[in-house]
Scaffold this motif. Sequence first.
Motif, PDB file in Angstrom:
ATOM      1  N   MET A   1      45.764  18.561  21.132  1.00 19.64           N
ATOM      2  CA  MET A   1      45.147  17.477  20.383  1.00 19.64           C
ATOM      3  C   MET A   1      46.187  16.377  20.154  1.00 19.64           C
ATOM      4  N   ASP A   2      45.700  15.166  20.158  1.00 20.35           N
ATOM      5  CA  ASP A   2      46.551  14.000  19.924  1.00 20.35           C
ATOM      6  C   ASP A   2      46.227  13.465  18.527  1.00 20.35           C
ATOM      7  N   HIS A   3      46.866  14.042  17.520  1.00 25.42           N
ATOM      8  CA  HIS A   3      46.508  13.743  16.136  1.00 25.42           C
ATOM      9  C   HIS A   3      46.758  12.291  15.762  1.00 25.42           C
ATOM     10  N   LYS A   4      45.834  11.750  14.999  1.00 31.83           N
ATOM     11  CA  LYS A   4      45.874  10.353  14.568  1.00 31.83           C
ATOM     12  C   LYS A   4      45.969  10.225  13.051  1.00 31.83           C
ATOM     13  N   GLY A   5      45.688  11.301  12.320  1.00 33.41           N
ATOM     14  CA  GLY A   5      45.659  11.239  10.861  1.00 33.41           C
ATOM     15  C   GLY A   5      44.341  10.677  10.367  1.00 33.41           C
ATOM     16  N   THR A   6      44.258  10.535   9.070  1.00 28.52           N
ATOM     17  CA  THR A   6      43.030  10.055   8.431  1.00 28.52           C
ATOM     18  C   THR A   6      42.958   8.535   8.570  1.00 28.52           C
ATOM     19  N   VAL A   7      42.416   8.094   9.674  1.00 29.57           N
ATOM     20  CA  VAL A   7      42.278   6.652   9.903  1.00 29.57           C
ATOM     21  C   VAL A   7      40.947   6.169   9.334  1.00 29.57           C
ATOM     22  N   LYS A   8      40.889   4.910   9.013  1.00 28.83           N
ATOM     23  CA  LYS A   8      39.669   4.311   8.474  1.00 28.83           C
ATOM     24  C   LYS A   8      38.591   4.283   9.553  1.00 28.83           C
ATOM     25  N   LEU A   9      37.409   4.750   9.196  1.00 25.03           N
ATOM     26  CA  LEU A   9      36.249   4.748  10.093  1.00 25.03           C
ATOM     27  C   LEU A   9      35.116   4.028   9.384  1.00 25.03           C
ATOM     28  N   GLU A  10      34.229   3.427  10.162  1.00 21.96           N
ATOM     29  CA  GLU A  10      33.145   2.661   9.561  1.00 21.96           C
ATOM     30  C   GLU A  10      31.834   2.948  10.255  1.00 21.96           C
ATOM     31  N   THR A  11      30.754   3.023   9.470  1.00 25.84           N
ATOM     32  CA  THR A  11      29.398   3.161   9.991  1.00 25.84           C
ATOM     33  C   THR A  11      28.565   2.026   9.403  1.00 25.84           C
ATOM     34  N   GLU A  12      27.284   2.061   9.641  1.00 27.82           N
ATOM     35  CA  GLU A  12      26.416   1.010   9.126  1.00 27.82           C
ATOM     36  C   GLU A  12      26.494   0.906   7.600  1.00 27.82           C
ATOM     37  N   ARG A  13      26.446   2.062   6.921  1.00 28.58           N
ATOM     38  CA  ARG A  13      26.412   2.047   5.451  1.00 28.58           C
ATOM     39  C   ARG A  13      27.697   2.513   4.769  1.00 28.58           C
ATOM     40  N   LEU A  14      28.637   3.063   5.574  1.00 24.50           N
ATOM     41  CA  LEU A  14      29.769   3.762   4.974  1.00 24.50           C
ATOM     42  C   LEU A  14      31.121   3.296   5.491  1.00 24.50           C
ATOM     43  N   ILE A  15      32.119   3.475   4.655  1.00 25.56           N
ATOM     44  CA  ILE A  15      33.511   3.397   5.063  1.00 25.56           C
ATOM     45  C   ILE A  15      34.113   4.763   4.765  1.00 25.56           C
ATOM     46  N   LEU A  16      34.757   5.342   5.755  1.00 30.04           N
ATOM     47  CA  LEU A  16      35.480   6.601   5.576  1.00 30.04           C
ATOM     48  C   LEU A  16      36.950   6.231   5.571  1.00 30.04           C
ATOM     49  N   LYS A  17      37.639   6.551   4.486  1.00 29.02           N
ATOM     50  CA  LYS A  17      39.023   6.096   4.326  1.00 29.02           C
ATOM     51  C   LYS A  17      39.835   7.132   3.561  1.00 29.02           C
ATOM     52  N   LYS A  18      41.147   6.884   3.508  1.00 28.06           N
ATOM     53  CA  LYS A  18      42.026   7.718   2.705  1.00 28.06           C
ATOM     54  C   LYS A  18      41.713   7.512   1.226  1.00 28.06           C
ATOM     55  N   PHE A  19      41.924   8.581   0.469  1.00 30.12           N
ATOM     56  CA  PHE A  19      41.808   8.469  -0.984  1.00 30.12           C
ATOM     57  C   PHE A  19      43.042   7.781  -1.545  1.00 30.12           C
ATOM     58  N   SER A  20      42.879   7.140  -2.699  1.00 29.88           N
ATOM     59  CA  SER A  20      44.007   6.635  -3.481  1.00 29.88           C
ATOM     60  C   SER A  20      43.793   7.118  -4.916  1.00 29.88           C
ATOM     61  N   LEU A  21      44.823   7.058  -5.716  1.00 31.33           N
ATOM     62  CA  LEU A  21      44.679   7.475  -7.118  1.00 31.33           C
ATOM     63  C   LEU A  21      43.687   6.591  -7.864  1.00 31.33           C
ATOM     64  N   ASP A  22      43.497   5.376  -7.383  1.00 38.53           N
ATOM     65  CA  ASP A  22      42.512   4.479  -7.999  1.00 38.53           C
ATOM     66  C   ASP A  22      41.087   5.017  -7.872  1.00 38.53           C
ATOM     67  N   ASP A  23      40.877   5.960  -6.967  1.00 37.79           N
ATOM     68  CA  ASP A  23      39.553   6.553  -6.775  1.00 37.79           C
ATOM     69  C   ASP A  23      39.240   7.656  -7.790  1.00 37.79           C
ATOM     70  N   SER A  24      40.211   8.049  -8.581  1.00 38.20           N
ATOM     71  CA  SER A  24      40.071   9.226  -9.453  1.00 38.20           C
ATOM     72  C   SER A  24      38.812   9.202 -10.309  1.00 38.20           C
ATOM     73  N   GLU A  25      38.564   8.102 -10.968  1.00 34.83           N
ATOM     74  CA  GLU A  25      37.408   8.030 -11.863  1.00 34.83           C
ATOM     75  C   GLU A  25      36.095   8.176 -11.093  1.00 34.83           C
ATOM     76  N   GLN A  26      35.987   7.494  -9.943  1.00 39.95           N
ATOM     77  CA  GLN A  26      34.766   7.595  -9.145  1.00 39.95           C
ATOM     78  C   GLN A  26      34.573   9.001  -8.592  1.00 39.95           C
ATOM     79  N   VAL A  27      35.648   9.602  -8.087  1.00 39.64           N
ATOM     80  CA  VAL A  27      35.559  10.960  -7.542  1.00 39.64           C
ATOM     81  C   VAL A  27      35.095  11.920  -8.627  1.00 39.64           C
ATOM     82  N   PHE A  28      35.717  11.832  -9.800  1.00 39.22           N
ATOM     83  CA  PHE A  28      35.349  12.712 -10.903  1.00 39.22           C
ATOM     84  C   PHE A  28      33.896  12.487 -11.309  1.00 39.22           C
ATOM     85  N   LYS A  29      33.525  11.244 -11.527  1.00 41.66           N
ATOM     86  CA  LYS A  29      32.187  10.897 -12.031  1.00 41.66           C
ATOM     87  C   LYS A  29      31.089  11.150 -10.988  1.00 41.66           C
ATOM     88  N   ASN A  30      31.361  10.823  -9.738  1.00 41.97           N
ATOM     89  CA  ASN A  30      30.298  10.837  -8.727  1.00 41.97           C
ATOM     90  C   ASN A  30      30.043  12.186  -8.074  1.00 41.97           C
TER      91      ASN A  30
END
Length: 186
Positions: A1-30
Amino acid sequence: MDHKGTVKLETERLILKKFSLDDSEQVFKNWANEDEVTEFLRWKSHNNIEVTKNILSEWIKSYKNLDFYQWSIVLKETEESIGTISVVGMDEMTNKVHIGYCLGSKWWNLGIMSEAFSKVISFLFEKVGVKRIESQYDPENVGSGKVMKKCGLVYEGTLRNADWSNRGIVDACMYSILAEEYFRNI
């Protein structure tokens, strides 16, 4: 495998991205504090935001490893983290990855996880060179099985008392898709 890491991916409705500590409240709440979300998972729902922050910190440290894949599922419309999808197991010898995912219950049955998983499948086959993507679910977790089928994974069998979760020892319905099947159908 040729690893790339958690790169940003995008779909019609979504963004798939790395987490940051700024996401803590949303992750906990959602999603991370919902017993309904974690019922079929191996980790307990978070009883306070500090648990969420500690886990996100560990994931953030792991992003330096190119073979670490842990995406935040972000709804473009609200820019909120509503779930996660990740490689939870890997076998370099067979070029196989095992995918796990969870989503806040508010967003169940909207096709969101299928959209995210389909994008991750494409990325892993086309960019990383994975040969087999597999996932499994407790037969009681019907929604998770629907996601796998919708994403083109094939049922391989049910392993009896082969897994564990917050429900105890459970059966595991195994599904997979092979690179040759994926490329034949795109």
